[in-house]
Scaffold this active site. Structure first.
Site, PDB file in Angstrom:
ATOM      1  N   ASN A  61      -0.062  -8.725  -2.346  1.00 49.17           N
ATOM      2  CA  ASN A  61      -0.487  -8.882  -3.734  1.00 49.17           C
ATOM      3  C   ASN A  61      -1.697  -7.981  -3.981  1.00 49.17           C
ATOM      4  O   ASN A  61      -2.361  -7.541  -3.040  1.00 49.17           O
ATOM      5  CB  ASN A  61      -0.864 -10.345  -4.004  1.00 49.17           C
ATOM      6  CG  ASN A  61      -0.786 -10.696  -5.482  1.00 49.17           C
ATOM      7  OD1 ASN A  61      -0.877  -9.829  -6.356  1.00 49.17           O
ATOM      8  ND2 ASN A  61      -0.618 -11.984  -5.778  1.00 49.17           N
TER       9      ASN A  61
ATOM     10  N   ASP B 192      -2.254  -3.331  -7.259  1.00 49.27           N
ATOM     11  CA  ASP B 192      -2.521  -2.759  -8.579  1.00 49.27           C
ATOM     12  C   ASP B 192      -3.980  -2.951  -8.986  1.00 49.27           C
ATOM     13  O   ASP B 192      -4.597  -2.054  -9.572  1.00 49.27           O
ATOM     14  CB  ASP B 192      -1.583  -3.362  -9.614  1.00 49.27           C
ATOM     15  CG  ASP B 192      -1.506  -4.885  -9.537  1.00 49.27           C
ATOM     16  OD1 ASP B 192      -2.189  -5.487  -8.694  1.00 49.27           O
ATOM     17  OD2 ASP B 192      -0.743  -5.475 -10.326  1.00 49.27           O
TER      18      ASP B 192
ATOM     19  N   SER C  29       4.361 -13.027 -10.632  1.00 44.59           N
ATOM     20  CA  SER C  29       3.378 -13.447 -11.631  1.00 44.59           C
ATOM     21  C   SER C  29       3.723 -14.800 -12.232  1.00 44.59           C
ATOM     22  O   SER C  29       2.878 -15.447 -12.849  1.00 44.59           O
ATOM     23  CB  SER C  29       3.271 -12.406 -12.745  1.00 44.59           C
ATOM     24  OG  SER C  29       4.516 -12.246 -13.392  1.00 44.59           O
ATOM     25  N   SER C  30       4.980 -15.234 -12.073  1.00 49.03           N
ATOM     26  CA  SER C  30       5.389 -16.522 -12.631  1.00 49.03           C
ATOM     27  C   SER C  30       5.176 -17.670 -11.658  1.00 49.03           C
ATOM     28  O   SER C  30       5.362 -18.836 -12.019  1.00 49.03           O
ATOM     29  CB  SER C  30       6.866 -16.469 -13.045  1.00 49.03           C
ATOM     30  OG  SER C  30       7.688 -16.256 -11.908  1.00 49.03           O
TER      31      SER C  30
ATOM     32  N   HIS D 126      -0.813 -18.036  -9.419  1.00 43.69           N
ATOM     33  CA  HIS D 126      -0.904 -16.573  -9.478  1.00 43.69           C
ATOM     34  C   HIS D 126      -2.276 -16.117  -9.978  1.00 43.69           C
ATOM     35  O   HIS D 126      -2.901 -15.234  -9.372  1.00 43.69           O
ATOM     36  CB  HIS D 126       0.195 -16.022 -10.382  1.00 43.69           C
ATOM     37  CG  HIS D 126       0.141 -14.536 -10.574  1.00 43.69           C
ATOM     38  ND1 HIS D 126       0.443 -13.639  -9.571  1.00 43.69           N
ATOM     39  CD2 HIS D 126      -0.210 -13.792 -11.662  1.00 43.69           C
ATOM     40  CE1 HIS D 126       0.298 -12.407 -10.031  1.00 43.69           C
ATOM     41  NE2 HIS D 126      -0.098 -12.472 -11.288  1.00 43.69           N
TER      42      HIS D 126
ATOM     43  N   ASN E  57       0.824  -1.215   0.000  1.00 51.13           N
ATOM     44  CA  ASN E  57       0.000   0.000   0.000  1.00 51.13           C
ATOM     45  C   ASN E  57       0.855   1.261   0.000  1.00 51.13           C
ATOM     46  O   ASN E  57       0.364   2.339  -0.359  1.00 51.13           O
ATOM     47  CB  ASN E  57      -0.914   0.022   1.226  1.00 51.13           C
ATOM     48  CG  ASN E  57      -2.004  -1.035   1.167  1.00 51.13           C
ATOM     49  OD1 ASN E  57      -2.691  -1.170   0.154  1.00 51.13           O
ATOM     50  ND2 ASN E  57      -2.175  -1.781   2.245  1.00 51.13           N
TER      51      ASN E  57
END
Length: 333
Positions: free
Chosen positions: A258, A261, A292-293, A297, A147
């Protein structure tokens, strides 16, 4: 009999002569038509080239550097113990013409070292031209939370904010073009990394959703989010995120490390009821593979979308198929 043969022979010769004459006439006409087409093409090319030279010798009004600092943009860069990447990114973006300042979101337990500070200040000084000096500031945070990248910044001098991760590089020309696009719609998000959501027809009655990554965007031709790893938005959304974002969402982001965004995309869409704008640009990944990999995810991101939609009491994200392309860098448009 011989007379008849003679007449037939003479008739044949006349028809042959007539046929040859006709073919020659058609050939001449085709050649003339081709010559006219070539001449017309050359004329159009010359006029277009002349116009292009005149245009390129002039600076378009929309691309002239702004003198008002609030008309430029600030970079907000998120980083975490990747000093080589941070140096490389700052060195690159400091050359962008309308960049006013760089704010580094620092959430590490130790403050930035003198070596790092001296290097970055030296780079910014070397890149300064015509009396222009890009300002550098570290926004120190005691709490390690994603944040932090959207916390309100009191001394921010520009309305436009370019949120960027330290491990991605875009050419300055692409960043400047995206800034121009943002100026045409300053209330929305304008970015380079699109993502999409859709209704999960297998679960619920229109109130369950699925998060889709890049391949889903490529396959469907639609998107509903642009990720804040590379996006422009108005600085007012820092205030909204800090003071008006539902506490449950900010707590979820901190706990799960996570989806900050996605939370920002929800916030902007909820305020505007409008889709973001995807700008086509070439991205250079300079860091190691990110979260992301990792396995699962997409499932975790899908969970975020559904929790955030339930918290907002509706799905604010708006899908679109519009893409902004800088035609100066494209052969076909």
């Amino acid at each position: 009999m011989r007379g008849s043969c003679f007449l037939n022979r003479r008739t044949e010769l006349r028809f042959r002569a007539l046929a040859i004459s006709t073919v020659k006439s058609v050939t001449v006409k085709i050649k003339l038509l081709l010559c006219c087409c070539i001449a017309l093409t050359l004329l159009v090319f010359c006029v277009t080239s002349f116009t292009f030279v005149l245009w390129t010798n002039q600076t378009p009004p929309a691309l002239r550097p702004f003198t008002d600092s609030r008309k430029g943009y600030s970079i907000i860069m998120n980083t975490w113990k990747r000093y080589d990447l941070l140096k490389q990114s700052i060195k690159h973006y400091s050359s962008c013409p309308r960049l006013e300042s760089v704010h580094i979101v620092w959430s590490e337990p130790d403050p930035p070292s003198d070596v790092l500070l001296n290097f970055l200040h030296h780079v910014l000084k070397l890149k300064s031209k015509d009396g222009r000096q890009v300002k550098l500031k570290f926004d120190i945070n005691k709490e390690d939370s994603l944040n932090n990248r959207f916390k309100e910044i009191e001394d921010l001098e520009t309305d436009a904010v370019f949120s960027i991760d330290d491990d991605v590089i875009f050419p300055c020309s692409s960043v400047e073009f995206a800034f121009d696009v943002w100026q045409s719609a300053p209330d929305t998000m304008v970015g380079f990394v699109p993502r999409v959501h859709w209704v999960d027809s297998l679960k619920g009655e229109g109130n369950k959703f699925v998060y889709g990554g890049w391949w889903s965007v490529w396959w469907t031709g639609t998107y509903s989010m642009v990720l804040s790893k590379a996006a422009f938005f108005h600085r007012k959304y820092f205030t909204l995120y800090t003071n008006e974002m539902p506490t449950a969402i900010r707590e979820y982001v901190t706990k799960n490390r996570n989806c900050e965004d996605i939370a920002m995309s929800f916030l902007v869409a909820n305020a505007t009821d409008a889709p973001p704008i995807w700008v086509k640009g070439k991205i250079f990944e300079i860091g190691s593979t990110g979260i992301s990999s990792l396995g699962g995810h997409s499932e975790r991101r899908t969970e975020c979308v559904n929790i955030f939609a339930a918290t907002f009491g509706r799905m604010p994200l708006v899908s679109t198929s519009v893409k902004a392309v800088d035609s100066r860098d494209s052969w076909f448009w």
